[in-house]
Design an enzyme around this catalytic site. Structure first.
Site, mmCIF file in Angstrom:
data_model
loop_
_atom_site.group_PDB
_atom_site.id
_atom_site.type_symbol
_atom_site.label_atom_id
_atom_site.label_comp_id
_atom_site.label_asym_id
_atom_site.label_seq_id
_atom_site.Cartn_x
_atom_site.Cartn_y
_atom_site.Cartn_z
ATOM 1 N N ARG A 1 0.822 -1.215 0.000
ATOM 2 C CA ARG A 1 0.000 0.000 0.000
ATOM 3 C C ARG A 1 0.858 1.268 0.000
ATOM 4 N NH1 ARG A 1 -1.278 2.291 5.378
ATOM 5 N NH2 ARG A 1 -3.461 2.609 4.811
ATOM 6 N N TRP B 1 11.632 7.991 6.842
ATOM 7 C CA TRP B 1 12.648 7.261 7.606
ATOM 8 C C TRP B 1 12.908 5.880 7.039
ATOM 9 C CZ3 TRP B 1 12.201 4.482 12.841
ATOM 10 C CH2 TRP B 1 10.990 3.819 12.983
ATOM 11 N N ARG C 1 3.206 16.811 8.239
ATOM 12 C CA ARG C 1 4.026 16.102 9.217
ATOM 13 C C ARG C 1 5.270 15.529 8.546
ATOM 14 N NH1 ARG C 1 -0.568 12.386 8.573
ATOM 15 N NH2 ARG C 1 0.108 10.393 7.705
ATOM 16 N N GLY D 1 6.468 7.467 13.129
ATOM 17 C CA GLY D 1 6.753 6.205 12.462
ATOM 18 C C GLY D 1 6.228 5.011 13.236
ATOM 19 N N ASP E 1 3.308 3.990 14.315
ATOM 20 C CA ASP E 1 1.849 4.116 14.314
ATOM 21 C C ASP E 1 1.220 2.725 14.152
ATOM 22 O OD1 ASP E 1 3.202 4.312 11.809
ATOM 23 O OD2 ASP E 1 1.511 5.317 10.880
ATOM 24 N N GLU F 1 6.702 -6.482 5.807
ATOM 25 C CA GLU F 1 6.896 -5.207 6.496
ATOM 26 C C GLU F 1 7.327 -5.397 7.945
ATOM 27 O OE1 GLU F 1 3.862 -1.533 7.630
ATOM 28 O OE2 GLU F 1 3.110 -3.535 7.184
#
Length: 505
Positions: free
Chosen positions: A115, A122, A168, A274, A276, A460
């Site tokens: 996605r 980062w 952000r 990062g 989240d 991921e």
């Protein structure tokens, strides 16, 4: 600054997201209009289609970019073969005009995958480790140049190159990218001057607010005033609205809070981190509605800002501007002292985040606590304490858990993430704890290779407690590709089996 386009306030956008036509809100946020958006909106307002008719309307008026890394691949016998093949599939061409929400970038770049079909700030540093191992320093240099371009245009590197990400940033790693290319490029005074100016602008972005009158405030924007008179930083986002890429999720969750605007800012600030999402940001570890990110002073952010200030000093020294070099070296030294003062806990032998409300350390033990060691800000004694605690409590058969709290959030146990493995391994190697670094790398490779045997791809994130089970948690299904996993895993393979012609670690 207008951070987002008008698309996200249109009736068509709200209708599609509210109808749940796509299982992931990000799909429609990234749609590309086939004709001018105003015409689409006018047609929608006249027709007001619903259900299947709305879906047909959307596909008639919008294009969706396919993820080429998900196309059929040859049968690979190893994760290393897969990593090598994926770099070209994760690469994107330079562009000069915006396409939908996608911001143009002047140089080719690498996306994470799934996605995430845009550059992520980062992520790019960890991805770059693998690109250097693949002798693609040209691509790393181009990605850094993209960051410089974004800083020049926007004032900072956004979360990703989407217009809805502009309000952000993410953990600041431009200085780390400069460091990766330092040996190759620092002799070039034009390059050095350009990246120095970019680093200065990024530093200004994080420090905006420190020169304003804050005598009656604990924090202003991303700057936090500490009781001793010094300043540290927090994550923050000025927009108090649902995220377009998670529109319906945010609106539904906001019904559980009394102050939706503050809630939206906490959610957005966590995305800037990062992490989240994670119990680091929650008053109640099992309740995302209790998020309070802007009330937290993150130890990892401030350690990375020490590296930013140190890199600026290094650049000025190379440019023979010694007064400026000393100024930023002092900033780095002062910030490092504040991290020691407020974040280190002797009893626990660990670095913690700090609660803005009372300036006390939070209770969440997370891998953010190893970032001061990655930044080489700790004493040998502290490094020893960190090593013992990490090996005893964080290290699992598949690598390091993100926190010692097990929740439904993806940045908590039982999940492990490539960037956090790298922070730890790099830190322990810097302090001579090579055997522990080796254990972490071997454990991580076990998780990656176990997952590869099952799914024939890299992912991921991983369940490092039970590597034979797929990781879960978060707002979306686990994504494959995957840029930073490929990069860190590639570097671990190389560090465990060094080769004469490899780039230096």
């Amino acid at each position: 600054m207008q951070y987002q386009s008008n698309f996200y306030s249109t009736e068509i956008f709200k209708a599609v997201q509210s109808a749940g036509l796509f299982s992931d809100s990000k799909v429609f946020a990234d749609a590309i209009a086939k004709i001018p958006l105003a015409e689409i909106e006018n047609q929608y307002v006249m027709q007001k289609p619903t259900g299947e008719a709305l879906l047909r309307f959307v596909h008639a008026h919008f294009d969706f970019v396919a993820n080429k890394e998900l196309d059929a691949l040859p049968d690979f016998t190893s994760a290393q073969q897969y990593i090598s093949a994926l770099w070209s599939r994760l690469s994107r061409k330079a562009s000069t005009v915006a396409k939908g929400s996608l911001l143009p970038l002047p140089h080719p770049y690498v996306v994470p995958g799934g996605r995430f079909n845009e550059i992520y700030y980062w992520d790019s540093y960890f991805t770059a480790l693998g690109l250097l191992d693949a002798n693609r320093s040209d691509l790393v240099e181009g990605m850094l140049d993209n960051f410089v371009s974004l800083i020049d245009r926007i004032g900072h590197v956004p979360n990703g190159n989407r217009d809805y990400y502009q309000s952000r940033s993410q953990p600041p790693v431009t200085a780390l990218m400069v460091d990766l290319l330092w040996q190759e490029k620092s002799h070039d005074k034009q390059w050095l001057s350009r990246v120095t100016q970019a680093l200065l602008k990024e530093h200004q972005f994080w420090q905006t607010g420190e020169d304003l009158s804050c005598t009656d405030k604990k924090a202003q924007y991303r700057v936090v005033n500490m009781p001793c008179g010094g300043t540290l930083n927090r994550y923050w986002d000025p927009l108090a609205a649902p995220r377009p890429e998670s529109f319906i999720e945010d609106i539904e969750l906001a019904t559980a809070v009394t102050d939706s605007e503050t809630f939206y800012q906490h959610i957005r600030a966590a995305c800037e981190s990062g992490w989240d999402f994670s119990s680091r940001w929650l008053a109640n570890a099992d309740d995302l509605a209790s998020i309070r990110t802007t009330d937290i002073i993150p130890v990892d952010l401030n350690a990375l800002l020490v590296l930013l200030e140190s890199q600026i000093a290094r650049c000025f020294e190379k440019l023979n501007e010694l007064t400026q070099a000393q100024y930023y070296a002092n900033l780095a030294s002062n910030r490092s002292a504040l991290i020691q003062k407020y974040c280190w806990c002797d009893k626990k032998g660990w670095f913690f985040d700090v609660d803005l409300n009372d300036y006390a350390r939070t209770s969440v033990e997370s891998l953010a606590g190893v970032v001061p060691m990655f930044a080489e800000l700790v004493t040998p004694e502290q490094a020893e304490h960190i090593g013992k605690k990490l090996e005893a409590e964080f290290l699992q058969q598949g690598g390091l858990v993100s926190t010692l709290v097990t929740t439904s959030q993806q940045w908590d146990s039982p999940n492990g993430w490539a960037p956090l493995q790298w922070f730890a391994v790099s830190g322990f190697r810097a302090y001579g704890q090579n055997q522990l670094a080796k254990k972490i790398m071997q454990a991580w490779l076990y998780a990656v290779e176990t997952g590869f045997e099952q799914a024939s791809c890299l992912l991921e994130k991983y369940n490092v407690v039970e590597p034979d089970k797929q990781a879960s948690g978060g707002e979306y299904v686990v994504q494959q590709g995957f840029g930073w996993t490929n990069g860190v895993t590639s570097r671990f393979y190389r560090l465990l089996v060094p080769e004469v012609d490899s780039p230096s670690a």
